[in-house]
Design a protein around this motif. Structure first.
Motif, PDB file in Angstrom:
ATOM      1  N   ASN A 284      18.889 -11.340  44.862  1.00  0.00           N
ATOM      2  CA  ASN A 284      19.226 -11.322  43.383  1.00  0.00           C
ATOM      3  C   ASN A 284      20.245 -10.622  42.948  1.00  0.00           C
ATOM      4  OD1 ASN A 284      18.027  -8.848  44.014  1.00  0.00           O
ATOM      5  ND2 ASN A 284      16.222  -9.401  43.405  1.00  0.00           N
ATOM      6  N   ASN A 285      21.285 -10.346  43.773  1.00  0.00           N
ATOM      7  CA  ASN A 285      22.358  -9.464  43.109  1.00  0.00           C
ATOM      8  C   ASN A 285      23.164 -10.164  42.058  1.00  0.00           C
ATOM      9  OD1 ASN A 285      23.393 -11.062  44.981  1.00  0.00           O
ATOM     10  ND2 ASN A 285      24.653  -9.625  45.990  1.00  0.00           N
ATOM     11  N   PHE A 286      22.906 -11.797  42.040  1.00  0.00           N
ATOM     12  CA  PHE A 286      23.598 -12.418  41.018  1.00  0.00           C
ATOM     13  C   PHE A 286      22.852 -12.583  39.784  1.00  0.00           C
ATOM     14  CE2 PHE A 286      21.287 -15.280  43.702  1.00  0.00           C
ATOM     15  CZ  PHE A 286      20.258 -15.981  42.980  1.00  0.00           C
ATOM     16  N   PHE A 287      21.494 -12.087  39.549  1.00  0.00           N
ATOM     17  CA  PHE A 287      21.015 -11.815  38.633  1.00  0.00           C
ATOM     18  C   PHE A 287      21.620 -11.367  37.293  1.00  0.00           C
ATOM     19  CE2 PHE A 287      16.439 -11.815  40.113  1.00  0.00           C
ATOM     20  CZ  PHE A 287      16.589 -12.965  40.917  1.00  0.00           C
ATOM     21  N   GLU A 288      22.315 -10.288  37.338  1.00  0.00           N
ATOM     22  CA  GLU A 288      23.205  -9.787  36.081  1.00  0.00           C
ATOM     23  C   GLU A 288      24.380 -10.403  35.770  1.00  0.00           C
ATOM     24  OE1 GLU A 288      21.777  -8.010  38.731  1.00  0.00           O
ATOM     25  OE2 GLU A 288      20.733  -6.614  37.697  1.00  0.00           O
ATOM     26  N   ASP A 289      24.919 -11.547  36.634  1.00  0.00           N
ATOM     27  CA  ASP A 289      25.978 -12.539  36.358  1.00  0.00           C
ATOM     28  C   ASP A 289      25.456 -13.557  35.441  1.00  0.00           C
ATOM     29  OD1 ASP A 289      27.544 -11.041  38.116  1.00  0.00           O
ATOM     30  OD2 ASP A 289      27.080 -12.344  39.510  1.00  0.00           O
ATOM     31  N   ILE A 290      24.139 -13.780  35.205  1.00  0.00           N
ATOM     32  CA  ILE A 290      23.513 -14.761  34.535  1.00  0.00           C
ATOM     33  C   ILE A 290      22.752 -14.059  33.356  1.00  0.00           C
ATOM     34  CG2 ILE A 290      22.213 -16.769  34.560  1.00  0.00           C
ATOM     35  CD1 ILE A 290      24.410 -17.028  36.013  1.00  0.00           C
ATOM     36  N   ILE A 291      21.921 -13.094  33.405  1.00  0.00           N
ATOM     37  CA  ILE A 291      21.120 -12.505  32.465  1.00  0.00           C
ATOM     38  C   ILE A 291      21.338 -11.431  31.933  1.00  0.00           C
ATOM     39  CG2 ILE A 291      18.724 -11.928  32.171  1.00  0.00           C
ATOM     40  CD1 ILE A 291      18.956 -14.634  32.928  1.00  0.00           C
ATOM     41  N   ASP A 292      21.565 -11.382  30.580  1.00  0.00           N
ATOM     42  CA  ASP A 292      21.928 -10.088  29.736  1.00  0.00           C
ATOM     43  C   ASP A 292      20.873  -9.205  30.053  1.00  0.00           C
ATOM     44  OD1 ASP A 292      23.004  -8.353  28.217  1.00  0.00           O
ATOM     45  OD2 ASP A 292      23.211  -9.514  26.563  1.00  0.00           O
ATOM     46  N   PHE A 293      20.685  -8.153  30.557  1.00  0.00           N
ATOM     47  CA  PHE A 293      19.600  -7.209  30.665  1.00  0.00           C
ATOM     48  C   PHE A 293      19.725  -6.191  29.493  1.00  0.00           C
ATOM     49  CE2 PHE A 293      19.203  -8.931  34.692  1.00  0.00           C
ATOM     50  CZ  PHE A 293      18.186  -9.456  34.962  1.00  0.00           C
ATOM     51  N   SER A 294      20.817  -5.948  28.786  1.00  0.00           N
ATOM     52  CA  SER A 294      21.211  -4.894  27.841  1.00  0.00           C
ATOM     53  C   SER A 294      20.107  -4.743  26.783  1.00  0.00           C
ATOM     54  CB  SER A 294      22.592  -4.984  27.217  1.00  0.00           C
ATOM     55  OG  SER A 294      22.486  -6.221  26.351  1.00  0.00           O
ATOM     56  N   ALA A 295      19.386  -6.005  26.132  1.00  0.00           N
ATOM     57  CA  ALA A 295      18.094  -5.762  25.418  1.00  0.00           C
ATOM     58  C   ALA A 295      17.176  -5.029  25.784  1.00  0.00           C
ATOM     59  CB  ALA A 295      18.306  -7.079  24.571  1.00  0.00           C
TER      60      ALA A 295
END
Length: 354
Positions: A284-295
């Motif tokens: 799942n290291n590609f999750f951050e490439d798709i999902i914006d977790f900043s919120a």
């Protein structure tokens, strides 16, 4: 202390500079102990009643302290609090004098020793770098030794953040032992608590999230930042424990929220294993490439979850962030299957077709 607001900066430049120890000695005179009623105002029993609140019979006993306070009082500021304690245990009393432009706002704190008269040891230097308000100051015993510490409590103007600073007196020098304030996000709670009930206070940080389980991640370490930092996961939902979601979309949301929390705090959340029937964990290291977790630190994870397949007890969803401006098919494809009455994640794949 000068980190409270930009408003007070110019006024502080006109303040009376602290008097050098060699030139600020005034006539020595005995100062009476605070009246019992005054001592009961604080659990540490070190609050000194200001002169204008004492009986006239005792007023003359504190004239020298009162005169000294007026002598060092910064321009425009008022005395907010007076604390008394032998901070370095040398048999001589120290006074912590807190001044402020407005009520319940502390702008400057002096530490004064009663020796031959009164003289300033030092002025506390505010370590918090962001705009904040210093609301209170206390003298506290934080461990099983007899040492006493100066603790300054701070908040933001809208009370979304709270924290503290700890100071210790050592050989005529005041050191900032620790400060804990949510400078990065501007919101959150940093507290001094004896959470283990062992007589030693911890520096405790509470990170509250607006996620499916209403998680609060609590990290804590000894107040002087020695020893290991530990983490505890709390649930602030109605059950105060993990509650398995019933809807497939909620399971996907919960899974990605937990992914963020585990990576940020380096913790293990057993609930994640309950969501999946995968033979091995997805890469799942590609999750951050798709999902914006900043919120996640503010309003919660904002996802666009679109159902793309529905067949009996199996469904598939295309998942991406709502913040994406352009419509595309790029995202994560979650396939779920209903097993023993619960929806579980069967696969997570990257759909990079535009």
């Amino acid at each position: 202390m000068n980190g409270c607001s930009e408003k007070s900066t110019n006024e502080k430049q006109q303040a009376v500079d602290p008097i050098k120890p060699s030139t600020q000695v005034v006539e020595q005179k005995a100062v009476t102990e605070p009246e019992p009623a005054a001592q009961e105002l604080d659990q540490n029993s070190n609050i000194v009643t200001p002169i204008n609140k004492r009986s006239s019979a005792r007023a003359t006993d504190s004239d020298t302290l009162d005169q000294f306070i007026k002598k060092i009082q910064p321009q425009g500021e008022h005395i907010q609090k007076i604390l008394k304690e032998d901070l370095d245990r040398d048999g001589k009393l120290e006074y912590v004098l807190a001044f402020g432009l407005e009520k319940e706002k502390i702008d400057d704190i002096f530490v004064v020793r009663e020796d031959v008269g009164y003289h300033i040891i030092d002025k506390l230097k505010d370590p918090v770098m962001v705009v904040h308000l210093n609301k209170d100051v206390k003298i506290m015993k934080l461990d099983q030794t007899e040492q006493k510490f100066i603790v300054v409590y701070s908040t933001s103007e809208v009370n979304e953040a709270e924290g503290f600073s700890i100071f210790a007196l050592d050989h005529n020098q005041i050191n900032n032992l620790n400060y804990s304030y949510p400078e990065a996000t501007g919101q959150g709670s940093r507290k001094l608590e004896d959470i283990n009930k062992d007589g030693v206070f911890e520096d405790v940080s509470y990170y509250r999230f607006q996620d499916t389980q209403q998680h609060t991640i609590m990290t804590y370490q000894k107040f002087n930042r020695t020893g290991p930092e530990k983490t505890k996961v709390l649930y602030e939902n109605e059950n105060e424990k993990f509650a398995y979601p019933t809807l497939p979309k909620d399971i996907i949301q919960n899974y990605l929220e937990d992914h963020y929390l585990m990576n940020r705090f380096l913790i293990h959340l057993p609930e994640m294993a309950e969501f999946t029937a995968l033979s091995e964990n997805p890469k799942n290291n590609f999750f951050e490439d798709i999902i914006d977790f900043s919120a996640m630190d503010y309003t919660g994870l904002d996802l666009n979850i679109k159902e793309i397949a529905n067949k009996a007890d199996q469904r598939a969803f295309l998942v991406k962030s709502n913040s994406e401006e352009e419509e595309s098919n790029q995202g994560l494809v979650f396939t779920l299957e209903k097993q023993s009455g619960k929806w579980r994640i069967m696969s997570i794949e990257l759909n990079d077709k535009l």
